[in-house]
Design a protein around this motif. Structure first.
Motif, PDB file in Angstrom:
ATOM      1  N   LEU A  90      12.562 -21.725 -13.721  1.00 31.92           N
ATOM      2  CA  LEU A  90      11.534 -20.979 -12.999  1.00 31.92           C
ATOM      3  C   LEU A  90      12.113 -19.658 -12.522  1.00 31.92           C
ATOM      4  O   LEU A  90      13.241 -19.614 -12.004  1.00 31.92           O
ATOM      5  CB  LEU A  90      11.050 -21.799 -11.794  1.00 31.92           C
ATOM      6  CG  LEU A  90      10.132 -21.107 -10.779  1.00 31.92           C
ATOM      7  CD1 LEU A  90       8.784 -20.780 -11.416  1.00 31.92           C
ATOM      8  CD2 LEU A  90       9.933 -22.004  -9.551  1.00 31.92           C
ATOM      9  N   VAL A  91      11.330 -18.594 -12.677  1.00 38.47           N
ATOM     10  CA  VAL A  91      11.665 -17.291 -12.113  1.00 38.47           C
ATOM     11  C   VAL A  91      10.555 -16.914 -11.136  1.00 38.47           C
ATOM     12  O   VAL A  91       9.367 -17.060 -11.442  1.00 38.47           O
ATOM     13  CB  VAL A  91      11.799 -16.217 -13.209  1.00 38.47           C
ATOM     14  CG1 VAL A  91      11.759 -14.812 -12.610  1.00 38.47           C
ATOM     15  CG2 VAL A  91      13.089 -16.411 -13.988  1.00 38.47           C
ATOM     16  N   ILE A  92      10.954 -16.439  -9.958  1.00 34.96           N
ATOM     17  CA  ILE A  92       9.999 -16.002  -8.941  1.00 34.96           C
ATOM     18  C   ILE A  92      10.214 -14.512  -8.701  1.00 34.96           C
ATOM     19  O   ILE A  92      11.351 -14.072  -8.502  1.00 34.96           O
ATOM     20  CB  ILE A  92      10.205 -16.755  -7.614  1.00 34.96           C
ATOM     21  CG1 ILE A  92      10.040 -18.263  -7.807  1.00 34.96           C
ATOM     22  CG2 ILE A  92       9.237 -16.250  -6.545  1.00 34.96           C
ATOM     23  CD1 ILE A  92      10.464 -19.083  -6.598  1.00 34.96           C
ATOM     24  N   PHE A  93       9.131 -13.750  -8.727  1.00 33.80           N
ATOM     25  CA  PHE A  93       9.234 -12.380  -8.233  1.00 33.80           C
ATOM     26  C   PHE A  93       7.989 -12.059  -7.423  1.00 33.80           C
ATOM     27  O   PHE A  93       6.902 -12.565  -7.686  1.00 33.80           O
ATOM     28  CB  PHE A  93       9.482 -11.367  -9.356  1.00 33.80           C
ATOM     29  CG  PHE A  93       8.323 -11.123 -10.280  1.00 33.80           C
ATOM     30  CD1 PHE A  93       7.485 -10.041 -10.106  1.00 33.80           C
ATOM     31  CD2 PHE A  93       8.096 -11.976 -11.358  1.00 33.80           C
ATOM     32  CE1 PHE A  93       6.432  -9.807 -10.974  1.00 33.80           C
ATOM     33  CE2 PHE A  93       7.045 -11.744 -12.240  1.00 33.80           C
ATOM     34  CZ  PHE A  93       6.208 -10.655 -12.041  1.00 33.80           C
ATOM     35  N   ALA A  94       8.196 -11.278  -6.384  1.00 32.09           N
ATOM     36  CA  ALA A  94       7.109 -10.921  -5.476  1.00 32.09           C
ATOM     37  C   ALA A  94       7.311  -9.481  -5.041  1.00 32.09           C
ATOM     38  O   ALA A  94       8.393  -9.123  -4.569  1.00 32.09           O
ATOM     39  CB  ALA A  94       7.100 -11.850  -4.257  1.00 32.09           C
ATOM     40  N   HIS A  95       6.288  -8.663  -5.199  1.00 36.46           N
ATOM     41  CA  HIS A  95       6.389  -7.264  -4.773  1.00 36.46           C
ATOM     42  C   HIS A  95       5.000  -6.726  -4.502  1.00 36.46           C
ATOM     43  O   HIS A  95       4.000  -7.370  -4.798  1.00 36.46           O
ATOM     44  CB  HIS A  95       7.085  -6.404  -5.835  1.00 36.46           C
ATOM     45  CG  HIS A  95       6.352  -6.331  -7.140  1.00 36.46           C
ATOM     46  ND1 HIS A  95       5.214  -5.588  -7.319  1.00 36.46           N
ATOM     47  CD2 HIS A  95       6.586  -6.924  -8.336  1.00 36.46           C
ATOM     48  CE1 HIS A  95       4.787  -5.707  -8.562  1.00 36.46           C
ATOM     49  NE2 HIS A  95       5.599  -6.517  -9.202  1.00 36.46           N
TER      50      HIS A  95
END
Length: 831
Positions: A90-95
């Motif tokens: 899993l990869v998480i990115f938030a921006h």
């Protein structure tokens, strides 16, 4: 030693709250998380809402959110990070929020390069739609979601919900969205792109489905003429006492009747207007005087004792200091020190098999693992996986559920076969909102969820449909909340007070993979359906219990609803105008409890995959709320600072607030929500204002300086906005890159919000009573799933035959006998 999510590998490129809280929940469940940061690090390392001097340490809130993770300085393009990507599940990115500094990744490209990878994107508006590239703050998202427009005293300035709840909620929704996709990818080798919108999260948790409710109350779902739902506050709710405040909740008619007994006014039980929420608002001053003539003479402790005896949901109004000494929370050991002893934090909000969670690990220093970060290799894991994501191990937790549905089972729906939780069968004994929200999420992901009600005592949430009685004969089928949280489920009725009802529910337990319930703890014991009995009937079953306050402690058997949790946790303490009393955010603690419980359930499902036997899960409403409100306890224990109500302002932005625009009327203002989070935005605002002399003061060049001068700035902004049309101001400020939005009408979002329209956030299942009625779906999208709401909420007892005959093998004659005896039914008894 619980295994839970052990072996799940997460690469987290996010900062601030939403992404890190998502990965924190995964760490709490046993997953490995490597945090990828820029050279400056997560901006939360330097953030405190109350303290400018962190003494050279990372902030306490950062340490809470990132405990147990590794830290790597780099980017997705670095060879070392690329190697970790090949190993990750899993990869998480938030921006996109003004406070975010996390790396912006190409989600589509990442998925193409790593087909078996699950990618979770958390952004203000989602990756698609006309607003996808807009900048935002928590405040402007609350305005656009309809949250602010429904909260406030009539005729007064509305206010935001305090505590950055949207961001915390986005984190837990992200964890719920990610885990089924990871399980699915491990079983089938096919990854997923998950696109989560914080705007949609805010609409889900704050607005109580006002769009749908207004259409139902109008009786004109095709073309509603006007909104019945104006901004308001609940009453009775938080009320002053002789020594402070106390919080009530009277969702059910019986609770309000008992409240009148509490305040020694049983004579008012015959007043039909006061019995209705709208009636109390119409007589707000009179009603307040009636309540306070009793409550102001009693202490908070006395009132809580009396109300608890009457089984009225009640709580003290706690803050970051006082909540730590609440008798229920101390008895259960909810709070404890962080790994370094710097501050106090709440533990994770669930327990498995009556075991406390392990002690917290320290948060990493920036780049502490840049040259050493690695994921643990599982015993027997194919080298191909570590070398380049080859064959996935056959450790999908759903494999142990396939036996519940034989291949020739006529109940298996072909439309759910490709969904992540297909093959899982859940017996749903929950009621109201929090419990059904948890099982609703399981149903959305393909689980076969069988709701159990009683025709003698239907779900209280169903009976809220009485507000629509003027427009629908079968009004018990029209409750907005019920219509939402029970889509994709089956519904049967069983009277568990009868021997036959209990016999049938026990037979269903044998046929199910899991049982979920949220009664007060004494109820299932009275039915003889505790964990020991469930384990005896079905050793592989999961049993998840969702009590308000927990299965132990002096408040064990107290009743609690979302409002109660907001009052006790501190979320109400930071909501409202500074000169007013605390006010509840109104609703978010129900879906928040449901989503935290869904995470707990999925962790237990993975645990069952490792152990081969069932598990008992306890996920409490109050501890879910305390995790979302953690910043208050952390700030007090780390820095001795108490977070307070600040109306529509925030330490994250200045100026920030609501400003009236031209064309409004007293009590019906056209509010502009403005949030200036950065110095470039301040300079852009000054340009829009015509670069006035007063704005050239050097003290206003920093956010801190503008916070000090906020009153004077607000006066100038009021003069500017009140002469201009709101739409023109929004367009002008947005073009300059400034977060500015209208305060949206929560009843008009489907017609007025182009982002919701473009993303298909509202779906329209065809219901047998209310017809085609728009409902919010889920606040995230899977790239592989076209829509979420496959079937409408069932009518009461709609699937009695399908379940009792199709699964348990009863004959039509036996079914008729059960109906004749009142064990089952398809209409609430007495109506």
């Amino acid at each position: 030693m619980q295994k839970g999510l052990a072996g799940i590998r997460v690469l987290d490129f996010s900062d601030q709250i939403a992404g890190p809280y998502c990965s924190k929940l995964l760490v709490d469940g046993g997953a490995e998380v490597i945090k990828v940061e820029s050279r400056d690090g997560d901006s939360m390392r330097r953030w405190s809402a109350t303290s400018a001097d962190l003494g050279g340490n990372d902030s306490a809130l950062f340490s809470f959110l990132n405990a147990g993770k590794q830290s790597v300085v780099g980017s997705a393009a670095d060879p070392r990070v690329e190697a970790l990507l090949r190993e990750a599940d899993l990869v998480i990115f938030a921006h996109g929020l003004e406070s975010d500094t996390g790396e912006r990744l190409d989600a589509t490209g990442l998925r193409a390069a790593h087909p078996s990878l699950v990618v979770l994107s958390i952004t203000p508006y989602g990756l698609t739609g006309p607003w996808a590239d807009r900048r935002a703050t928590e405040f402007t998202l609350q305005a656009e979601s309809g949250s602010i427009g429904m909260r406030g005293l009539m005729g007064k300035e509305p206010f935001q919900a305090g505590g950055r709840i949207s961001e915390w909620a986005a984190g837990v929704y992200g964890a719920v969205a990610a885990l089924p996709a990871v399980f699915h990818a491990r079983g089938r080798g096919q990854g997923e792109l998950i696109d989560l919108s914080i705007l949609e999260v805010a609409n889900t948790v704050y607005t109580n489905f006002s769009e749908t409710m207004n259409r139902l109350m109008n009786g004109s779902p095709e073309n509603p003429e006007h909104a019945f739902l104006a901004q308001s506050v609940e009453t009775p709710s938080i009320e002053p006492t002789a020594d402070g405040y106390v919080g009530f909740c009277t969702n059910a008619q019986q609770q309000f009747s008992d409240f009148l007994l509490l305040i020694e006014r049983p004579d008012l039980r015959e007043d039909e207007q006061l019995a209705q929420f709208a009636g109390r608002l119409m007589r707000f001053d009179e009603w307040n005087e009636i309540m306070r003539s009793f409550l102001l003479k009693k202490t908070t402790a006395e009132i809580i004792e009396f109300a608890s005896l009457l089984r009225i949901p009640v709580a003290p109004i706690c803050n970051g200091e006082t909540v730590q000494s609440h008798e229920q929370l101390t008895a259960r050991g909810v709070f404890g020190p962080d790994a370094e002893g710097r501050f106090v934090r709440p533990r994770r909000p669930y327990r498995i098999d009556d075991a406390d969670p392990p002690p917290p690990q320290p948060a990493p220093r920036l780049g502490a693992h840049t040259h050493s970060a690695t994921f643990t290799q599982k015993e027997g894991e194919p080298e191909a996986r570590r070398a380049g994501r080859g064959a996935l191990p056959a450790d999908n937790p759903l494999e142990n559920c396939r036996g519940a549905l034989p291949a020739d089972n006529p109940l298996t729906r072909a439309s759910t076969d490709s969904l992540p939780l297909a093959g899982l069968r859940v017996l749903d004994l929950t009621a109201w909102w929090a419990g059904p929200a948890a099982t609703h999420m399981l149903a959305n992901f393909g689980a076969e969820v069988i709701r159990v009600e009683s025709a003698k005592r239907p779900d209280g949430l169903r009976m809220v449909g009485g507000m629509m009685a003027a427009n629908y004969d079968e009004w018990w089928e029209t409750s907005t909340h019920f219509l939402h949280v029970n889509t994709n489920k089956l519904d049967i009725t069983l009277d568990l007070t009868t021997p036959k009802g209990r016999e049938l529910v026990e037979k269903l337990i044998v046929k199910c993979d899991a049982i979920v319930e949220n009664f007060t703890p004494r109820v299932l014991g009275n039915f003889g359906l505790g964990w020991e009995r469930v384990k005896e009937l079905n050793p592989k079953a999961l049993m998840m219990r969702m009590p308000a306050f927990g299965l132990s402690g002096p408040w064990r058997d107290n009743t609690g609803f979302a409002q109660t949790m907001e009052q006790l946790s501190g979320l109400a303490w930071v909501t409202g105008h500074p000169g007013d009393q605390p006010r509840i955010p109104r609703g978010p603690c129900d879906p928040l409890a449901g989503m935290h419980a869904a995470v707990a359930f999925l962790v237990a499902l993975a645990e069952r995959s490792a152990t081969g036997h069932g598990h008992h899960v306890e996920s409490t409403m109050v501890e879910s709320a305390l995790n979302v409100a953690a910043e208050q306890v952390i700030e007090w224990s780390a820095y001795g600072s108490l977070l307070q109500r600040d109306g529509n302002r925030s330490p994250l932005a200045a100026p920030q607030g609501l400003y009236p625009c031209a064309g409004g009327q007293p009590g019906a203002e056209k509010w502009l929500a403005l949030s200036v989070a950065t110095e470039p935005q301040w300079r852009a605002l000054c340009k829009a204002l015509g670069d006035p002399e007063w704005a050239r003061d050097s003290a206003l060049e920093t956010r801190a300086g503008r916070r000090v001068a906020h009153d004077a700035i607000d006066e100038r902004l009021h003069d500017w906005t009140c002469r201009r049309e709101r739409a023109a101001i929004v367009d002008e400020l947005r073009a300059l890159g400034i977060p500015a939005s209208e305060v949206a009408d929560p009843c008009r979002l489907l017609q007025t919000n182009p982002q919701f329209q473009a993303r298909g956030y509202f779906e329209t299942p065809e219901h047998p009573v209310v017809g085609a009625m728009p409902l919010p779906s889920l606040p995230f999208r899977y790239a592989s799933i076209d829509h979420w709401l496959r079937t409408p909420a069932a009518t009461i007892g709609q699937h009695n035959e399908r379940v009792l005959c199709g699964i348990l093998g009863l004959s039509p004659d036996e079914l008729r006998d059960l109906e004749a005896e009142g064990v089952i039914g398809t209409r609430p008894e007495g109506l």
